[in-house]
Design a protein around this motif. Sequence first.
Motif, PDB file in Angstrom:
ATOM      1  N   ALA A   1      10.188  56.251  78.199  1.00 45.39           N
ATOM      2  CA  ALA A   1      10.428  57.604  77.691  1.00 45.39           C
ATOM      3  C   ALA A   1      11.209  58.431  78.703  1.00 45.39           C
ATOM      4  O   ALA A   1      12.094  59.216  78.339  1.00 45.39           O
ATOM      5  N   PHE A   2      10.892  58.273  79.986  1.00 48.49           N
ATOM      6  CA  PHE A   2      11.606  58.986  81.046  1.00 48.49           C
ATOM      7  C   PHE A   2      13.095  58.656  81.016  1.00 48.49           C
ATOM      8  O   PHE A   2      13.951  59.541  81.118  1.00 48.49           O
ATOM      9  N   TYR A   3      13.423  57.363  80.836  1.00 52.67           N
ATOM     10  CA  TYR A   3      14.822  56.939  80.807  1.00 52.67           C
ATOM     11  C   TYR A   3      15.550  57.574  79.615  1.00 52.67           C
ATOM     12  O   TYR A   3      16.676  58.060  79.748  1.00 52.67           O
ATOM     13  N   THR A   4      14.909  57.566  78.447  1.00 52.09           N
ATOM     14  CA  THR A   4      15.570  58.132  77.259  1.00 52.09           C
ATOM     15  C   THR A   4      15.692  59.652  77.366  1.00 52.09           C
ATOM     16  O   THR A   4      16.689  60.231  76.918  1.00 52.09           O
ATOM     17  N   LEU A   5      14.688  60.307  77.966  1.00 48.25           N
ATOM     18  CA  LEU A   5      14.768  61.757  78.159  1.00 48.25           C
ATOM     19  C   LEU A   5      15.903  62.122  79.110  1.00 48.25           C
ATOM     20  O   LEU A   5      16.595  63.130  78.930  1.00 48.25           O
ATOM     21  N   LYS A   6      16.092  61.297  80.135  1.00 48.60           N
ATOM     22  CA  LYS A   6      17.135  61.570  81.120  1.00 48.60           C
ATOM     23  C   LYS A   6      18.525  61.448  80.508  1.00 48.60           C
ATOM     24  O   LYS A   6      19.476  62.112  80.950  1.00 48.60           O
ATOM     25  N   LYS A   7      18.643  60.609  79.484  1.00 50.57           N
ATOM     26  CA  LYS A   7      19.940  60.394  78.825  1.00 50.57           C
ATOM     27  C   LYS A   7      20.181  61.369  77.673  1.00 50.57           C
ATOM     28  O   LYS A   7      21.213  61.283  76.999  1.00 50.57           O
ATOM     29  N   THR A   8      19.223  62.278  77.432  1.00 55.20           N
ATOM     30  CA  THR A   8      19.316  63.181  76.287  1.00 55.20           C
ATOM     31  C   THR A   8      19.306  64.625  76.756  1.00 55.20           C
ATOM     32  O   THR A   8      18.591  64.967  77.698  1.00 55.20           O
TER      33      THR A   8
ATOM     34  N   ILE B   1       5.517  61.852  82.509  1.00 55.46           N
ATOM     35  CA  ILE B   1       6.457  62.757  81.828  1.00 55.46           C
ATOM     36  C   ILE B   1       6.282  64.184  82.308  1.00 55.46           C
ATOM     37  O   ILE B   1       7.258  64.926  82.488  1.00 55.46           O
ATOM     38  N   GLY B   2       5.044  64.595  82.547  1.00 59.44           N
ATOM     39  CA  GLY B   2       4.791  65.966  82.963  1.00 59.44           C
ATOM     40  C   GLY B   2       5.229  66.278  84.373  1.00 59.44           C
ATOM     41  O   GLY B   2       5.390  67.455  84.728  1.00 59.44           O
ATOM     42  N   ASN B   3       5.427  65.256  85.193  1.00 58.02           N
ATOM     43  CA  ASN B   3       5.834  65.491  86.571  1.00 58.02           C
ATOM     44  C   ASN B   3       7.268  65.009  86.817  1.00 58.02           C
ATOM     45  O   ASN B   3       8.186  65.814  86.892  1.00 58.02           O
ATOM     46  N   HIS B   4       7.481  63.709  86.897  1.00 63.22           N
ATOM     47  CA  HIS B   4       8.834  63.194  87.136  1.00 63.22           C
ATOM     48  C   HIS B   4       9.759  63.519  85.975  1.00 63.22           C
ATOM     49  O   HIS B   4      10.925  63.884  86.185  1.00 63.22           O
ATOM     50  N   GLY B   5       9.252  63.387  84.743  1.00 55.84           N
ATOM     51  CA  GLY B   5      10.089  63.690  83.587  1.00 55.84           C
ATOM     52  C   GLY B   5      10.472  65.152  83.541  1.00 55.84           C
ATOM     53  O   GLY B   5      11.619  65.506  83.236  1.00 55.84           O
TER      54      GLY B   5
ATOM     55  N   SER C   1      16.159  69.655  81.083  1.00 54.16           N
ATOM     56  CA  SER C   1      16.756  70.946  81.417  1.00 54.16           C
ATOM     57  C   SER C   1      15.676  72.024  81.332  1.00 54.16           C
ATOM     58  O   SER C   1      14.579  71.792  80.820  1.00 54.16           O
ATOM     59  N   GLU C   2      15.992  73.210  81.844  1.00 54.15           N
ATOM     60  CA  GLU C   2      15.035  74.315  81.794  1.00 54.15           C
ATOM     61  C   GLU C   2      14.660  74.653  80.353  1.00 54.15           C
ATOM     62  O   GLU C   2      13.506  74.935  80.044  1.00 54.15           O
ATOM     63  N   ARG C   3      15.658  74.626  79.456  1.00 52.79           N
ATOM     64  CA  ARG C   3      15.398  74.931  78.047  1.00 52.79           C
ATOM     65  C   ARG C   3      14.460  73.902  77.420  1.00 52.79           C
ATOM     66  O   ARG C   3      13.547  74.243  76.666  1.00 52.79           O
ATOM     67  N   THR C   4      14.683  72.626  77.741  1.00 52.82           N
ATOM     68  CA  THR C   4      13.817  71.563  77.211  1.00 52.82           C
ATOM     69  C   THR C   4      12.400  71.724  77.723  1.00 52.82           C
ATOM     70  O   THR C   4      11.431  71.581  76.961  1.00 52.82           O
ATOM     71  N   ARG C   5      12.244  72.012  79.020  1.00 53.30           N
ATOM     72  CA  ARG C   5      10.903  72.197  79.581  1.00 53.30           C
ATOM     73  C   ARG C   5      10.160  73.313  78.867  1.00 53.30           C
ATOM     74  O   ARG C   5       8.974  73.192  78.559  1.00 53.30           O
ATOM     75  N   GLU C   6      10.863  74.410  78.611  1.00 49.13           N
ATOM     76  CA  GLU C   6      10.233  75.550  77.940  1.00 49.13           C
ATOM     77  C   GLU C   6       9.768  75.167  76.535  1.00 49.13           C
ATOM     78  O   GLU C   6       8.628  75.475  76.141  1.00 49.13           O
ATOM     79  N   HIS C   7      10.643  74.522  75.756  1.00 47.73           N
ATOM     80  CA  HIS C   7      10.275  74.138  74.391  1.00 47.73           C
ATOM     81  C   HIS C   7       9.186  73.056  74.378  1.00 47.73           C
ATOM     82  O   HIS C   7       8.269  73.092  73.541  1.00 47.73           O
ATOM     83  N   LEU C   8       9.289  72.103  75.301  1.00 43.78           N
ATOM     84  CA  LEU C   8       8.307  71.024  75.354  1.00 43.78           C
ATOM     85  C   LEU C   8       6.926  71.574  75.717  1.00 43.78           C
ATOM     86  O   LEU C   8       5.910  71.203  75.098  1.00 43.78           O
ATOM     87  N   ASP C   9       6.876  72.459  76.708  1.00 43.71           N
ATOM     88  CA  ASP C   9       5.597  73.063  77.099  1.00 43.71           C
ATOM     89  C   ASP C   9       4.995  73.857  75.949  1.00 43.71           C
ATOM     90  O   ASP C   9       3.789  73.754  75.670  1.00 43.71           O
ATOM     91  N   THR C  10       5.823  74.653  75.288  1.00 43.44           N
ATOM     92  CA  THR C  10       5.326  75.461  74.165  1.00 43.44           C
ATOM     93  C   THR C  10       4.792  74.577  73.054  1.00 43.44           C
ATOM     94  O   THR C  10       3.701  74.830  72.503  1.00 43.44           O
TER      95      THR C  10
END
Length: 410
Positions: free
Chosen positions: A221-228, A267-271, A277-286
């Motif tokens: 999942a980390f690899y796919t998140l990094k590519k997206t 995912i919560g730490n390294h991911g 991105s900052e926008r992804t972190r905000e939406h993912l956390d919410t």
Amino acid sequence: MGIFDAMGALFTLTAVFAYLNYQYLKLPTPIGVMLAGIVLSLTLLLLGGPAEAWARSLLTTVPLDRVLMQGMLAFLLFAGALHVNLEDLHRRWVSILTLATLGVLLSTFLVGTGVYYLASWLNVGLPYLTALLFGALISPTDPIAVLGLLKRAGVPKDLEVLISGESLFNDGVGVVVFAVILSLISGAEGHGTASASAALGFFLREAGGGLALGLALGLLAFYTLKKTDDYSVEVLITLALVSGGYSLASSLHTSGPLAMVVAGLLIGNHGRTLAMSERTREHLDTFWEMTDEILNALLFVLIGLEMLLIRYTPGYLELALLTIPLVLGARFLSVGLPISLLRRFRHFARYTVRLMTWGGLRGGISVALALSLPPGGDRDVILALTYGVVVFSVLVQGLTIGKVARIATR
């Protein structure tokens, strides 16, 4: 009742209970909605008739054991692990690992042995392995409702890390220990082979396989998140990780709960820091915070409604009342003994054992494991004991932990 009708009714009840709690009770949401569910269950039991029949139909359509163990638990554990700081966890990993393994095993033995002798004294008649089974299902802690209270009470960060870290891992360990003991009971009843070495192999395969699978899925999942770089796609990736990963763990006969904890931590730490991105972190956390809160509210409403299914025959109530202090005493020893050993190498605040004992709430996973037992046999007494301990834990310990923490930390 169809599944859509049942889920609609459950969401409606949860929303009504949450609103009433917000407006009038002002309790933490899980505690407030569970209390409302218990009051509704007692009212329906007194009134009987079509309303009680409708509620029983709801619980039959949405059974807590299947809903939690075959789906909801994956999302709750992943969401909980997602917001745990891995560096904080690493600093206390020895303590957390000891409490989540040795602590659970010690608690299982102490509670099981104590319940066995109490049941014999009250002429309830509970086999020793079945008593140990109860010890295994009641040992995992669930600090969902208590962590916010601990923060408001000013409890040091180290203690928060201990409680949250222990609860994340002891859920998975507790489920595996429960499965091991259940397999021993099944083997004994079927006159099959149920050796200690086989049980140990089962434990290592479930726990070790779950940890390895969680790491592998988390890395994928980390690899796919990094590519997206599209937050909607990245949220979908995490959803696939949880739902598909938990299902895969079940197919491979490894621990799904432990797999979700490891994946969530990765995912919560390294991911979070390297692949979003900052926008992804905000939406993912919410998204995951809302998912966590909604599922917890649903879970505690179901726990409250499950009172409709509890049958207290003579001796059960007395045994349940005696089991509550027994579980607390076992928790005190299963936390206190490992920490006494670890104090030779690490520093712990003087009130750590007391707060971890009172803050070790039991919740949905204990009730779900009890409900998962096949009908007949000793299921009714196990369910009655479990429900008694969980209700006391959530309503009494959960409502007083803030005051206890403030007094202990003065």
